[in-house]
Design a protein around this motif. Sequence first.
Motif, PDB file in Angstrom:
ATOM      1  N   UNK A 346       0.846  -1.185   0.000  1.00 40.77           N
ATOM      2  CA  UNK A 346       0.000   0.000   0.000  1.00 40.77           C
ATOM      3  C   UNK A 346       0.882   1.237   0.000  1.00 40.77           C
ATOM      4  N   UNK A 347       0.259   2.384  -0.194  1.00 35.43           N
ATOM      5  CA  UNK A 347       0.996   3.651  -0.215  1.00 35.43           C
ATOM      6  C   UNK A 347       0.078   4.778   0.216  1.00 35.43           C
ATOM      7  N   UNK A 348       0.685   5.860   0.733  1.00 31.25           N
ATOM      8  CA  UNK A 348      -0.088   7.027   1.161  1.00 31.25           C
ATOM      9  C   UNK A 348       0.861   8.207   1.301  1.00 31.25           C
ATOM     10  N   UNK A 349       0.268   9.420   1.367  1.00 31.92           N
ATOM     11  CA  UNK A 349       1.027  10.662   1.509  1.00 31.92           C
ATOM     12  C   UNK A 349       0.723  11.313   2.855  1.00 31.92           C
ATOM     13  N   UNK A 618     -13.722   6.423  -1.435  1.00 31.59           N
ATOM     14  CA  UNK A 618     -15.110   6.517  -1.901  1.00 31.59           C
ATOM     15  C   UNK A 618     -15.212   6.671  -3.419  1.00 31.59           C
ATOM     16  N   UNK A 619     -14.259   6.080  -4.117  1.00 35.68           N
ATOM     17  CA  UNK A 619     -14.258   6.055  -5.580  1.00 35.68           C
ATOM     18  C   UNK A 619     -14.074   4.605  -6.016  1.00 35.68           C
ATOM     19  N   UNK A 620     -14.906   4.167  -6.935  1.00 32.23           N
ATOM     20  CA  UNK A 620     -14.810   2.804  -7.443  1.00 32.23           C
ATOM     21  C   UNK A 620     -14.241   2.854  -8.860  1.00 32.23           C
ATOM     22  N   UNK A 621     -13.184   2.088  -9.074  1.00 32.09           N
ATOM     23  CA  UNK A 621     -12.545   1.984 -10.382  1.00 32.09           C
ATOM     24  C   UNK A 621     -12.761   0.565 -10.895  1.00 32.09           C
ATOM     25  N   UNK A 654      -5.630   8.213  -4.413  1.00 24.03           N
ATOM     26  CA  UNK A 654      -5.140   9.184  -3.444  1.00 24.03           C
ATOM     27  C   UNK A 654      -6.243  10.212  -3.172  1.00 24.03           C
ATOM     28  N   UNK A 655      -6.590  10.378  -1.919  1.00 30.51           N
ATOM     29  CA  UNK A 655      -7.723  11.209  -1.530  1.00 30.51           C
ATOM     30  C   UNK A 655      -7.494  12.674  -1.873  1.00 30.51           C
ATOM     31  N   UNK A 656      -8.539  13.297  -2.434  1.00 31.16           N
ATOM     32  CA  UNK A 656      -8.536  14.726  -2.766  1.00 31.16           C
ATOM     33  C   UNK A 656      -7.475  15.101  -3.793  1.00 31.16           C
ATOM     34  N   UNK A 657      -7.046  14.151  -4.610  1.00 32.64           N
ATOM     35  CA  UNK A 657      -6.093  14.442  -5.677  1.00 32.64           C
ATOM     36  C   UNK A 657      -6.564  13.738  -6.940  1.00 32.64           C
TER      37      UNK A 657
END
Length: 896
Positions: A346-349, A618-621, A654-657
């Motif tokens: 996983x990854x995050x900022x 909250x986005x489905x790809x 990535x949230x809000x990006x």
Amino acid sequence: MGYFFAQQSIKVLFVFCLIDTPMARLLLLLIFIATHSFAQQGHPFLSHFSPTGKNNVLCFDFKQAPNGLFYSACREGVFQFDGRNWQRIEVKESIYTLLPEADRIWVAGDGFAGYLTKQIGKPGFTLKKTGTQSETAFTAIKSDEQFIYFIAENEFWQTHRKTLKTTKLKVAPNETILTVMPAGKTYIPTVITDSTSYQIKQTSLIAAPEKFESVKLITALNNNWFALRGNNQFYVGTPDKWSVVSLADLGTILQSIPVTLIQVSAEVIAIGTVHNGIYLVNTKSGKTEEHIHYGTGLPDNEIFCLTKDQENNIWAAHELGFTQISTHIPLQTFSHYPGLQGNVQTTAFIGSTLYVGTSTGLYKLQPRKTTLEWLEPVRVPNKTDKSKTEQTATTQPTEPTSKKKGFFSFLKRKKEEKATQKQNATTEQPLPNQEKIIYVKRTIEQADGFEYKKEESIQTKISFLLAQPNQLFAAGPAGLYQITSSQKPRLIFSDPIEFASTLANNQLILQNESGTVFLCNPNGKTQILFSTAESIQSATENNAGVWLVGIKTLYHLDADFKIKTYKFSNTQNDATAIISLNDVPVMCNADGYFLFNNRAVRVIDSLAKANLFFASANIMVTKRENQWSMVGHNQANTLNYLNLVPEIRKLIVEKNTNTIWVVSVNNELYSLKLQNTKNTSVQYPLLVKSVIHNKNYLPQTIRKFEFIQSEQLFNMDVSRPFFANAKDVEYRYWLEGLEGSDFSAWSANSVINFTFLPLGKYKLHVQTRDALHEQSIDEIFEIIVKPPLWKTPWFYASQFVLFGLLVLVSIRLKMNRRYKIFAQLLSVLTIVLLITFIQTVFSTYLSTSSPVIDFCIQVGIALLVLPIELYLRKLMASDVAAEKLKSIINNTQKNA
């Protein structure tokens, strides 16, 4: 990528050593460090190719044809490449250089030159030589509108395109030809040698007005030329105007031994080296925009040759094959920075810092710092005390202490030698009441790219990273860690965690390995919500509460965390993704799409099942066939670039990006920028690789094929070049004119076969779809199926004439008593042949796939033929008919 700009650094250090004011030095040092601070960015997307079964490829030349195909001259021969398949071109001669064009492939090798052309009616190519004979091997081929130039060591040949007339031009024996600059709009063809230059006028060479002194490498794009000369300086310009390019990494590039140059654009040059991969340099600023080497994903640092395709991708040939470097697509890789270990999870900022969780721990991507050392002169009072003098002398090291070598080594060495001389002079003859100079070692740290640094306090697998304002939570088998920028990671929850998700109020939802679901606040305080035997797969939140989805159960937690459960279909027990769309929970798994409505989970029948599906932020790809789509986010034109990633294992939004992080099965970490930009990829034309009819090879350029129905063994192999990920190129076709036919399903199979078609005219429509879901226009081929000989109208007419003659011969023989028996046999044979012929004609046009129906048709034909048979038998056996025929024949003879 971050790089250390050599020439600027030298100037700063010289000024630094001359400034006495501490504040001025500090200010200059801050400026120096700020100049060399860089933002995090990934490496270009690379695609690797190698001829089948080849892992030790020695490539001499590699170029793209106008139709998109690549041709390579290798040690094993000449290969043709369409992005998916390699086809070896059988040529007996050794070929060292080539130049593919629309109608032929110009080639040259050991003392010969010529071209390859397609053989009509046969597979493969034919080599036709142009009559050039050189004492040495040809090393390059250039061209302009009128001539083809074959370049050897100290001679070259020019061949006229139309007449194929060849002329030999030679330079001085002590000169080596590097290249020929073809004719441009404002200048004539120029021959560049390692010491000078010539201009070509008709069939002779004259001295060029501008000299190229000691040229090592040279390349050109339109009228913009770029050269490396013997003085180890790079120059850019035109034949009549040159200027020096100050490269920031000049020393490193020269140490890496540059061997090939290509101009990527008007301002960017690619330099291939022997030891250190490829440098992409901006010729205006002198900065290195990219350094592509083994550490950034290149399989081998030794570059044989470079070329550029029609999409401005860079191709590099090395020992392990060929690599395509796509610098213009919004897909980048973050796996090849040094320090990252384990399988990426996983990854995050946090702010601008990237964290990556792997199977071995937590890693942070940060600037890589290197230490620069130098000796600074310091004035100190000279004292006659011998002990102090000796103590001062020891402050000067006799050998450089820095292990760093490279472009700055000569600078340090000169300073240290000078310091040693001054120090020796001072210590040997100290003078009282005077100042002396000693040299003190100084060091500074400078940013030099990026590297991953492991959080040493976390020595376990990290499966989840949950970003919140100013802090990060890392979850895995060891529990939950809290990470901030100012403190070391600390363990706040020690249960092994199987699932983790964050809520809007910065609280966390956790599930441990025993199935217990917890609510956890940022300080680590937990509250048990419920327990379940199912593993929680995904979570979302809306005004109605929190929604958790397991294998076959949807869990709803209201504002008071009271739980309700709802069952749904999941026949494959696969993972299920969930998001909230307009406060309605929407789920997706292998069985299709579902939504929660009227206190039940209902299937959305109008949506087709997805092949892949991921939910994050909250986005489905989702992916269906080759088409990617997003639910809960505006669609982006760049989303289909995900098809270039082989076998996606995990996808994180990535949230809000507008960034998506992707982990592939081969442990590559990619980032994709979601943009609504126009796709700039080139759609190459559909190519017909081969057309085979009854084992005969037909010309590949024709678009109309005619076959006889009985000889209809038709095989067409097509291809559309696509190089980023050719495995995802799909094909379909439709035979217009065949009743009930339509486009076939999309398939990776590019071979079209026909074994039998009804008589008629058809149009074969062929379409392709690449990995970016770009669909080509129809390519139309005309197919005409002709009847065989025995189905043609003139054949039927000839048969009726033949049967009429047999009837007349039978009646004529019957008039002679001696041939009566023979006449009867001929009559029976004629009747049998006629009936068989009529049945054959009817069965040809009325045959079906059912044996019962075919039998009934044959019985009906027999009943229809029976009256004709009886009439002919009566006619041929009747004596009256024979007498009438005899009288007609006698009257005819008398009149004659």
